[in-house]
Enzyme design. Sequence first.
Site, PDB file in Angstrom:
ATOM      1  N   ASP A  10       0.854  -1.191   0.000  1.00  0.00           N
ATOM      2  CA  ASP A  10       0.000   0.000   0.000  1.00  0.00           C
ATOM      3  C   ASP A  10       0.891   1.243   0.000  1.00  0.00           C
ATOM      4  O   ASP A  10       1.775   1.366   0.858  1.00  0.00           O
ATOM      5  CB  ASP A  10      -0.892  -0.034   1.261  1.00  0.00           C
ATOM      6  CG  ASP A  10      -1.827   1.161   1.338  1.00  0.00           C
ATOM      7  OD1 ASP A  10      -2.222   1.700   0.297  1.00  0.00           O
ATOM      8  OD2 ASP A  10      -2.153   1.564   2.481  1.00  0.00           O
ATOM      9  N   GLU A 114      -3.022   0.330  -4.039  1.00  0.00           N
ATOM     10  CA  GLU A 114      -2.595  -0.887  -3.347  1.00  0.00           C
ATOM     11  C   GLU A 114      -2.763  -2.113  -4.241  1.00  0.00           C
ATOM     12  O   GLU A 114      -3.607  -2.129  -5.140  1.00  0.00           O
ATOM     13  CB  GLU A 114      -3.306  -1.075  -2.000  1.00  0.00           C
ATOM     14  CG  GLU A 114      -4.789  -1.215  -2.099  1.00  0.00           C
ATOM     15  CD  GLU A 114      -5.482  -1.234  -0.735  1.00  0.00           C
ATOM     16  OE1 GLU A 114      -4.850  -1.503   0.297  1.00  0.00           O
ATOM     17  OE2 GLU A 114      -6.693  -0.983  -0.727  1.00  0.00           O
TER      18      GLU A 114
HETATM   19  N1  DCP Z   1      -8.617   8.761  -1.249  1.00  0.00           N
HETATM   20  C1  DCP Z   1      -9.703   9.624  -1.521  1.00  0.00           C
HETATM   21  N2  DCP Z   1     -10.798   9.627  -0.700  1.00  0.00           N
HETATM   22  C2  DCP Z   1     -10.858   8.794   0.387  1.00  0.00           C
HETATM   23  C3  DCP Z   1      -9.797   7.908   0.651  1.00  0.00           C
HETATM   24  C4  DCP Z   1      -8.675   7.929  -0.187  1.00  0.00           C
HETATM   25  O1  DCP Z   1      -9.652  10.362  -2.492  1.00  0.00           O
HETATM   26  N3  DCP Z   1     -11.935   8.818   1.180  1.00  0.00           N
HETATM   27  C5  DCP Z   1      -7.428   8.798  -2.143  1.00  0.00           C
HETATM   28  C6  DCP Z   1      -6.348   9.689  -1.570  1.00  0.00           C
HETATM   29  C7  DCP Z   1      -5.304   8.760  -1.018  1.00  0.00           C
HETATM   30  C8  DCP Z   1      -5.478   7.522  -1.891  1.00  0.00           C
HETATM   31  O2  DCP Z   1      -6.843   7.495  -2.273  1.00  0.00           O
HETATM   32  O3  DCP Z   1      -3.980   9.295  -1.094  1.00  0.00           O
HETATM   33  C9  DCP Z   1      -5.118   6.239  -1.164  1.00  0.00           C
HETATM   34  O4  DCP Z   1      -5.912   6.098  -0.005  1.00  0.00           O
HETATM   35  P1  DCP Z   1      -5.411   5.377   1.294  1.00  0.00           P
HETATM   36  O5  DCP Z   1      -6.602   5.054   2.122  1.00  0.00           O
HETATM   37  O6  DCP Z   1      -4.471   4.278   0.955  1.00  0.00           O
HETATM   38  O7  DCP Z   1      -4.621   6.487   2.137  1.00  0.00           O
HETATM   39  P2  DCP Z   1      -3.239   7.218   1.860  1.00  0.00           P
HETATM   40  O8  DCP Z   1      -2.433   6.504   0.827  1.00  0.00           O
HETATM   41  O9  DCP Z   1      -3.496   8.670   1.595  1.00  0.00           O
HETATM   42  O10 DCP Z   1      -2.519   7.161   3.281  1.00  0.00           O
HETATM   43  P3  DCP Z   1      -1.903   5.907   4.072  1.00  0.00           P
HETATM   44  O11 DCP Z   1      -0.443   6.169   4.139  1.00  0.00           O
HETATM   45  O12 DCP Z   1      -2.550   5.960   5.405  1.00  0.00           O
HETATM   46  O13 DCP Z   1      -2.247   4.654   3.305  1.00  0.00           O
END
Ligand code: DCP
Length: 299
Positions: A10, A114
């Site tokens: 991820d 992921e």
């Molecule tokens: N995303 C979005 N709206 C959401 C959740 C996520 O647009 N409600 C988008 C932005 C994130 C990407 O998808 O960067 C990936 O989501 P993740 O849940 O994997 O979270 P992150 O990668 O941002 O952070 P982490 O390091 O906690 O995985």
Amino acid sequence: MTDRVVVLLDMDCFYVQVEERDNPHIKGVPAAVVQYNSWKGGGIIAVNYEARAFGVKRGMRGDEARGKCPDLQLVQVPVNRGKADLTKYRDAGKEVIKVLCEFSDCVERASIDEAYIELTQTVEDRIKKKNGTHIATDMLKSSWVVGYDKTKDGDQQGVREKGVHEWLNSVFENGEDAALPLDSNHPQWDNVRLAYAALICEDMRAAVLAQTGFKCSAGITHNKMLSKLACGLHKPNQQTVLPQDEVSQLWDGLPVGKVRHLGGKLGDSLTEEMGCNTMGDLAKLSLQQLIGRYDNKTA
Ligand code: DCP
């Protein structure tokens, strides 16, 4: 249930990392990505770890987040014809998948950032190639092992290293087992394969960083559900091995809703109708009890 070796990888704060690559001045400083919206500075959808340290969270408005972290850099999602245009994040995700495909023939893209990687064959090929080679602690530079990762003090790296060392010793240096060939007759065969998978996963994450510039975290276990769970235990830029013999202890304190597919109605029904608050409670039910309440596939 331990036939396969599966990794879930991820990306860390993915949209922010994509923006950081395009705008290096926001790298290393608190930053977040906002969905275009003129109301109160837009809605935050991704937050880097520097900004998380100030309490900035997904779902906050930009203005509220700046209240918590005045130096926060906000970057807007590109807009095309009035709609959010996610093309650059999707393309960046594809770059990562391309790297992962160098390590396995079986990569399943699970979301924009992921993927599950089936490593069973890759691991067994590597063990054959390196027959007799035990894995040293310093080869697993960013790995944690569940059951060997209890951090009481602030020295996270020290605890991590000690835990990996103890686990590898128990897997490879177990008295007379140390001399045994590394094949399916080895008494610790499942853990031998997980240790090799961790080594390959360190290489895989290094290749992702080298070829795309992006950092990521990973979970290494025998199935998709557990790998997804393990991946979230140590982030960012780290990876977590969950040996099968540590699963039941982890289950005992884990609410059912934390596990893949159980965050919604099914998890609620397990809690309310079957009395399962934790995964430990669920593990105590027999398949027959579940078949009595749910359809076969769900059970
Ligand atoms: N995303 C979005 N709206 C959401 C959740 C996520 O647009 N409600 C988008 C932005 C994130 C990407 O998808 O960067 C990936 O989501 P993740 O849940 O994997 O979270 P992150 O990668 O941002 O952070 P982490 O390091 O906690 O995985």
